[in-house]
Write a protein that holds these residues in place. Structure first.
Motif, short mmCIF file in Angstrom:
data_model
loop_
_atom_site.label_atom_id
_atom_site.label_comp_id
_atom_site.label_asym_id
_atom_site.label_seq_id
_atom_site.Cartn_x
_atom_site.Cartn_y
_atom_site.Cartn_z
N SER A 105 38.66 39.13 44.92
CA SER A 105 38.61 39.97 45.34
C SER A 105 37.08 40.65 45.58
O SER A 105 36.46 39.98 45.38
CB SER A 105 39.17 41.29 44.21
OG SER A 105 40.18 40.94 43.68
N SER A 106 37.23 41.82 46.51
CA SER A 106 35.67 41.86 47.13
C SER A 106 34.97 42.85 45.69
O SER A 106 35.48 43.88 44.92
CB SER A 106 35.70 42.52 48.29
OG SER A 106 36.09 44.35 48.13
N ASP A 107 33.91 43.22 45.97
CA ASP A 107 33.17 43.80 45.14
C ASP A 107 33.86 44.93 45.24
O ASP A 107 34.47 46.72 44.21
CB ASP A 107 31.39 43.80 45.59
CG ASP A 107 30.84 42.63 45.13
OD1 ASP A 107 31.72 41.98 44.07
OD2 ASP A 107 30.09 42.45 44.84
N SER A 108 34.52 45.95 46.22
CA SER A 108 34.46 46.84 46.47
C SER A 108 36.48 47.37 45.71
O SER A 108 35.89 48.30 45.15
CB SER A 108 35.13 47.63 47.75
OG SER A 108 35.46 46.93 48.45
N GLU A 109 37.00 46.00 45.83
CA GLU A 109 38.32 46.02 45.47
C GLU A 109 37.93 46.18 43.59
O GLU A 109 38.96 46.18 43.02
CB GLU A 109 39.03 45.10 45.53
CG GLU A 109 39.11 45.01 47.23
CD GLU A 109 39.94 44.09 48.02
OE1 GLU A 109 40.69 43.94 48.83
OE2 GLU A 109 39.16 42.60 47.69
N ILE A 110 36.74 45.14 43.50
CA ILE A 110 37.05 45.21 41.91
C ILE A 110 36.41 46.56 40.94
O ILE A 110 36.96 46.73 39.81
CB ILE A 110 35.97 44.08 41.35
CG1 ILE A 110 36.00 42.80 41.81
CG2 ILE A 110 35.21 44.65 40.12
CD1 ILE A 110 34.82 41.70 41.76
N ARG A 111 35.63 47.04 41.90
CA ARG A 111 35.13 48.55 41.51
C ARG A 111 36.76 49.60 41.77
O ARG A 111 36.54 50.42 40.43
CB ARG A 111 34.01 49.08 42.29
CG ARG A 111 32.90 48.86 42.04
CD ARG A 111 31.91 49.26 42.84
NE ARG A 111 31.81 49.97 44.77
CZ ARG A 111 31.26 48.73 45.05
NH1 ARG A 111 30.56 47.45 44.83
NH2 ARG A 111 31.49 48.83 46.20
N ALA A 112 37.23 49.31 42.30
CA ALA A 112 38.23 50.17 42.46
C ALA A 112 39.21 50.18 41.39
O ALA A 112 40.19 50.84 41.03
CB ALA A 112 39.38 50.56 44.33
N PHE A 113 39.50 48.41 41.34
CA PHE A 113 40.07 48.66 39.81
C PHE A 113 39.79 49.16 38.82
O PHE A 113 40.58 49.63 38.08
CB PHE A 113 40.64 46.53 39.85
CG PHE A 113 41.08 45.76 38.70
CD1 PHE A 113 42.49 45.93 38.75
CD2 PHE A 113 40.59 45.85 37.60
CE1 PHE A 113 42.81 45.01 37.95
CE2 PHE A 113 41.00 44.96 36.44
CZ PHE A 113 42.15 44.89 36.79
N HIS A 146 46.95 40.81 38.98
CA HIS A 146 46.32 42.20 39.24
C HIS A 146 45.29 42.65 39.64
O HIS A 146 44.91 43.38 40.32
CB HIS A 146 46.49 43.16 37.79
CG HIS A 146 47.75 43.06 37.18
ND1 HIS A 146 48.22 43.37 36.14
CD2 HIS A 146 48.98 43.59 37.75
CE1 HIS A 146 49.33 43.51 35.39
NE2 HIS A 146 49.71 43.80 37.27
N LEU A 147 44.57 41.69 39.22
CA LEU A 147 43.08 41.78 40.57
C LEU A 147 42.81 39.88 40.52
O LEU A 147 41.99 39.01 40.59
CB LEU A 147 42.03 41.70 39.29
CG LEU A 147 40.40 41.86 40.52
CD1 LEU A 147 40.59 43.29 40.96
CD2 LEU A 147 39.64 42.46 38.94
N LYS A 197 40.91 52.71 38.50
CA LYS A 197 42.07 52.70 38.01
C LYS A 197 41.86 52.65 36.54
O LYS A 197 42.89 53.64 36.24
CB LYS A 197 42.92 51.49 39.34
CG LYS A 197 44.24 51.82 38.93
CD LYS A 197 45.30 51.60 40.01
CE LYS A 197 45.04 52.24 41.39
NZ LYS A 197 45.90 51.57 42.47
#
Length: 284
Positions: free
Chosen positions: A83-91, A78-79, A94
């Motif tokens: 993962s980039s920092d922005s992807e982690i924030r978006a995760f 799922h993560l 959500k």
């Protein structure tokens, strides 16, 4: 005193309510604690991410809404680790929209090299959690102990039952970590512990100071052949396990890891959630 039949009847009623009404209840009361005895409990119910191995994050969160459960142990499907920092924030955003908090990462296997250990601690730091559930080599435990002190992140070793040559039960883990940094401990898989012939209630009491996470499940038999089943249907005495949690003042997560019907886990998870909440209300 409540009978086992009464527990099951109450569980099934709660499970039905969770399945039918869970979405609206979760949105209306995303952090509401249970009434009565539940309001005094220090531990929280969660879901181990592996329960959703066949589902996307969106599908998994939709199920958690229906269950009215708000804590997730994050799996890399799922993560992803990269993962980039922005992807982690978006995760995290959500998860928050569904009233869910990711409280840990793992289980993560780290048996090939110390680089895997380094990467896991960096991953946990970037994700922003303070707990890693892992499976390391025994010889790497002193290195992991140093890492827990360096990062101030706890590391919980997962026991996997009689098939596991490294960590079949809680005793096998505790004996290795008891003299290491206090942040090295156990993710106590109570079902696998029972399958290996070890009493989960007794071992919870024995090792609770090093138990940081619990994979909450029941199993069909005290044997290697035993399999995961709905929480109220197996050989582990869940009401007594709950009483033991309260006695030791356990303040971590009890995360359902449901490995039966993994391509359709919601009915079994809903039944297990309902049963567990019924036990919490009825246990002395």
């Amino acid at each position: 005193m409540k009978t086992r039949r009464a527990f099951i009847q109450k569980a099934l009623l709660s499970a039905s309510a969770a399945t039918i009404l869970g979405s609206s209840v979760a949105l209306a009361h995303p952090r509401r604690r249970g009434r009565g005895k539940q309001s005094q409990d220090k531990f929280e119910l969660g879901v181990a991410g592996y329960s959703f191995v066949h589902f996307s994050l969106d599908e998994s969160l939709a199920m958690m809404k229906r269950l009215n459960v708000h804590y997730l142990c994050i799996k890399d499907f799922h993560l992803p680790f990269k993962s980039s920092d922005s992807e982690i924030r978006a995760f995290h955003e959500k998860l928050a929209q569904s009233g869910v908090t990711g409280y840990a990462v793992g289980p993560i296997y780290m048996t090939k090299s110390k680089t895997e250990i380094d990467n896991a601690f960096e991953y946990a730091k970037r994700v922003g959690v303070k707990l890693i559930v892992g499976i390391p080599n025994k010889e790497d435990l002193p290195y992991i102990s140093d890492k827990t002190a360096e990062y101030d992140i706890r590391y919980a070793i997962h026991n996997h039952g009689p098939e596991d040559k490294l960590y079949p039960n809680a005793t096998s883990v505790f004996d290795l970590v008891k003299d290491l940094d206090h942040r090295v401990g156990l993710c106590f898989d109570m079902g696998h512990n029972m399958r290996d012939g070890h009493d989960p209630i007794r071992d919870l009491a024995r090792y609770h100071k090093r138990i940081f996470d619990i994979h909450l499940k029941n199993v069909t038999a005290v044997a290697k052949e035993g399999t995961t089943c709905e929480l109220g249907r197996g050989v582990i005495d869940i009401p007594n396990f709950v009483n033991a949690l309260r006695k030791i003042g356990y303040d971590g997560k009890c995360s359902l890891e449901f490995e039966k019907d993994m391509k359709d886990p919601l009915p079994g998870l809903a039944e297990s959630v309902g049963y567990f909440k019924g036990v919490l209300d009825a246990s002395v």
